[in-house]
Write an enzyme that holds these catalytic residues in place. Sequence first.
Site, short mmCIF file in Angstrom:
data_model
loop_
_atom_site.label_atom_id
_atom_site.label_comp_id
_atom_site.label_asym_id
_atom_site.label_seq_id
_atom_site.Cartn_x
_atom_site.Cartn_y
_atom_site.Cartn_z
N GLN A 253 -8.87 13.46 0.13
CA GLN A 253 -8.06 14.32 -0.72
C GLN A 253 -8.39 15.78 -0.45
OE1 GLN A 253 -7.30 13.18 -4.80
NE2 GLN A 253 -8.57 11.36 -4.58
N HIS B 133 -4.14 0.25 7.97
CA HIS B 133 -4.62 0.03 6.61
C HIS B 133 -6.09 -0.38 6.57
CE1 HIS B 133 -4.04 -0.97 2.35
NE2 HIS B 133 -4.65 -2.13 2.56
N ASN C 183 -13.34 9.89 -1.30
CA ASN C 183 -14.02 8.86 -2.07
C ASN C 183 -13.81 7.56 -1.33
OD1 ASN C 183 -14.82 10.52 -4.24
ND2 ASN C 183 -12.79 10.34 -5.16
N CYS D 104 0.84 -1.21 0.00
CA CYS D 104 0.00 0.00 0.00
C CYS D 104 0.87 1.25 0.00
CB CYS D 104 -0.90 -0.02 1.23
SG CYS D 104 -1.70 1.55 1.55
N HIS E 294 -8.38 7.30 3.59
CA HIS E 294 -7.78 8.57 3.18
C HIS E 294 -8.77 9.44 2.44
CE1 HIS E 294 -7.61 6.45 -0.66
NE2 HIS E 294 -7.33 7.59 -1.25
N HIS F 118 -6.95 1.88 2.10
CA HIS F 118 -6.35 2.58 3.25
C HIS F 118 -7.14 3.88 3.46
CE1 HIS F 118 -2.68 3.17 5.86
NE2 HIS F 118 -3.41 4.26 6.06
N SER G 5 -9.30 3.83 -5.21
CA SER G 5 -8.45 2.74 -5.68
C SER G 5 -7.59 2.14 -4.57
CB SER G 5 -7.57 3.25 -6.84
OG SER G 5 -6.94 4.47 -6.49
N CYS H 60 0.48 3.28 3.54
CA CYS H 60 0.87 2.77 4.85
C CYS H 60 2.18 3.43 5.31
CB CYS H 60 1.02 1.25 4.81
SG CYS H 60 -0.53 0.35 5.00
O1 G1P Z 1 -7.53 10.59 -7.26
P1 G1P Z 1 -8.07 9.19 -7.24
O2 G1P Z 1 -8.61 8.79 -5.90
O3 G1P Z 1 -7.13 8.18 -7.80
O4 G1P Z 1 -9.30 9.25 -8.26
C1 G1P Z 1 -10.65 9.33 -7.92
O5 G1P Z 1 -11.04 10.62 -7.44
C2 G1P Z 1 -10.90 11.71 -8.34
C3 G1P Z 1 -11.46 12.96 -7.69
O6 G1P Z 1 -12.83 12.83 -7.38
C4 G1P Z 1 -11.58 11.42 -9.68
O7 G1P Z 1 -11.21 12.44 -10.59
C5 G1P Z 1 -11.18 10.07 -10.24
O8 G1P Z 1 -11.93 9.79 -11.39
C6 G1P Z 1 -11.43 8.99 -9.18
O9 G1P Z 1 -11.09 7.73 -9.65
#
Ligand code: G1P
Lengths: 383, 383
Positions: free
Chosen positions: B200, B119, B185, B51, B198, B196, B193, B54
Amino acid sequence: MENVLDDISHRRYNPLRGSHILVSPHRTKRPWQGAQESPSKTTLPDYDPKCYLCPGNQRAQGDTNPKYDSTFIFVNDYSAVKEEQAPYDGSNGDEIEKRFLKAEPVTGKCYVLTFSAAHNLTLADLAPIEIVPVINAWTEIYAAHLSPSSPLAKNAPPTHLQPVNHHSSVSRPKEQYRYMQIFENKGAAMGCSNPHPHGQVWTTSTLPEEPAAELEQLRRYRVEHGGSHMLEDYAELESRKQERVVFENEGFIVVCPWWATWPFETMIISRTHKRALVDLSDADKTLLAEAIAELTRRYDNLFETHFPYSMGIHQAPLDGTQEEVDASYLHLHFYPPLLRSATVRKFLVGYELMAEPQRDITPEQAAARLRGCGGELYRKKME
Amino acid sequence: MENVLDDISHRRYNPLRGSHILVSPHRTKRPWQGAQESPSKTTLPDYDPKCYLCPGNQRAQGDTNPKYDSTFIFVNDYSAVKEEQAPYDGSNGDEIEKRFLKAEPVTGKCYVLTFSAAHNLTLADLAPIEIVPVINAWTEIYAAHLSPSSPLAKNAPPTHLQPVNHHSSVSRPKEQYRYMQIFENKGAAMGCSNPHPHGQVWTTSTLPEEPAAELEQLRRYRVEHGGSHMLEDYAELESRKQERVVFENEGFIVVCPWWATWPFETMIISRTHKRALVDLSDADKTLLAEAIAELTRRYDNLFETHFPYSMGIHQAPLDGTQEEVDASYLHLHFYPPLLRSATVRKFLVGYELMAEPQRDITPEQAAARLRGCGGELYRKKME
Ligand SMILES: O=P(O)(O)O[C@H]1O[C@H](CO)[C@@H](O)[C@H](O)[C@H]1O
Ligand SMILES: O=P(O)(O)O[C@H]1O[C@H](CO)[C@@H](O)[C@H](O)[C@H]1O
């Protein structure tokens, strides 16, 4: 073709919606470790005894489909809106409740339209001549719901006012509805629960958000630019620039619009002002069928898969003012989620939902790839 | 609780966005034969050597994570916007090109923030006291990017202006950015993806569409209603009605808003006017942590799964006018896609994209179900 914007994060303006999108072209370098779509099965039978859309089969609520051989339309067994329901007179309560708890009843009628009797064909498999009956069915269902006082009603050829397939449920509803949204969800990734080629038609007593926003932008453009039509000017510009064109013929242009949100988003735009499907001549319909065939075949060829998308037709309201109808401009949107391959899609999630739509590849890059995907359908080559 | 709207298709108004949604409560009867989400694995290790989030592990671009024990923030290795890029001076060409091919460059900085060193934990697994450090990190990164001339800067405690984790890349950027979008997300269904825990942080030189639309609505409400705040009035109304409340404490209310689009969409709203995270006292932060814990635990309990969602924090622009900052009102949105079970989601596709967002169960039904899902996390009970 190298473009200065290929390595610059920027924001593009969408004049049709009056909104913006964020473009981050360098972001395609990001590796993908997330969810993968399951590639669609390519080995469906041409008739499936368990499919509720195949000719002669029984549907969920007990009705039996006729043994149709081209298109077939019926009232959705699980319609989102209904012709009749208990009355509701909006919010009540004190002043603050009235301010926040606003609701209005919506009535309407929802149809399902199959595109072919064959369970295993899609628009991408059909020749333009086989797509014409679909366009005719769209036109007829639209014409059958048009307000008799609409400026369009005069132009709608009388034959178009006939109910489709003589299925009783397609007759004109008692109430005059305001708008008809014709759309197709294709593929499991776009919420489609049955691969039998079909679309939907939702007709409502209200003018929904998206067509309302577009109509306002189209109307304003006419006022600001001496009566010219935004999409006519835009189609002409794109045809001249040849940077975002996927396909064009005399009647229609297929472009990845400057403001595309979905990776391979396209629009099919009439090159001259058509307010709605009923404005199309038979020749126009053949040209539209060709545009749809060329686009959907390229989509499938791009990643050699059944390319998922949501498609929608925007046109004049069923019951609009003269100004609204005159400002309306027939076009189709295609919103496909795939980004890099048959299994890796773009997610429009956190940032996109909370802040602003964001895309990775530029519309110019997307158009170049789609342009290059013409020729025979990959599935036919493999046979 | 039976509601007159439970069997009536209707359209609700969203005063925060100034838009509408279509509600079709009777449509939940529809059987589902479409795509199923894969239920999330519940057996992750607490440390995964592969990961990139981590502690102590190496990331894609070669950096090594410190051996952190709570939160950790770093510049996104695949940022959608960058601090520096080649200059771009917008569109050129003739008048028609200038009209349609509008773009402006966007600069900014994107961060990734882990919520825990473990994780295999999520916000739903954390006690409020363990969520407080996450709220502190959000507050500090916001404070570190706030315009020195913002009315908020005066209120931001000096400690909040320290870079988080003393990681050099978190220092104040040279340029003053306009807005910071903090979001999470969660789950593969929402494009995440890496499991873990998190979120943004995307910071841009532009004010994105959604916060701009909300800010305008908030500002207008103040003007129209003698300076009172829309969300303060709304929180009070919901607390009084108790029809859409999921949880409330002295500081925050968690509701399925009247205008919710996603099936179990919620908002966490401050009960009194807070313009941004920097307006929260330590006690407020504990109350917010409790609201987040109560909500995310209920989400997981609802279908006994790791409930996917996108979450976002809306607050004052980093660089706003006095009027903008004063109208801003701290709140969190949660947009979760699941509808009926851990594997059946709502697709916001054809009609929703082309016409108008549409939902099946009512927000009142959703709130009642979430209210009833309190108590211990289902995973703990199963241990
Ligand atoms: O940045 P990540 O987590 O890889 O990506 C994810 O969030 C982003 C922000 O909402 C999007 O633009 C991506 O399509 C999504 O897969
Ligand atoms: O009516 P269908 O095809 O079963 O359902 C699909 O399309 C509808 C209209 O876009 C959406 O509301 C549903 O979420 C989607 O699954």
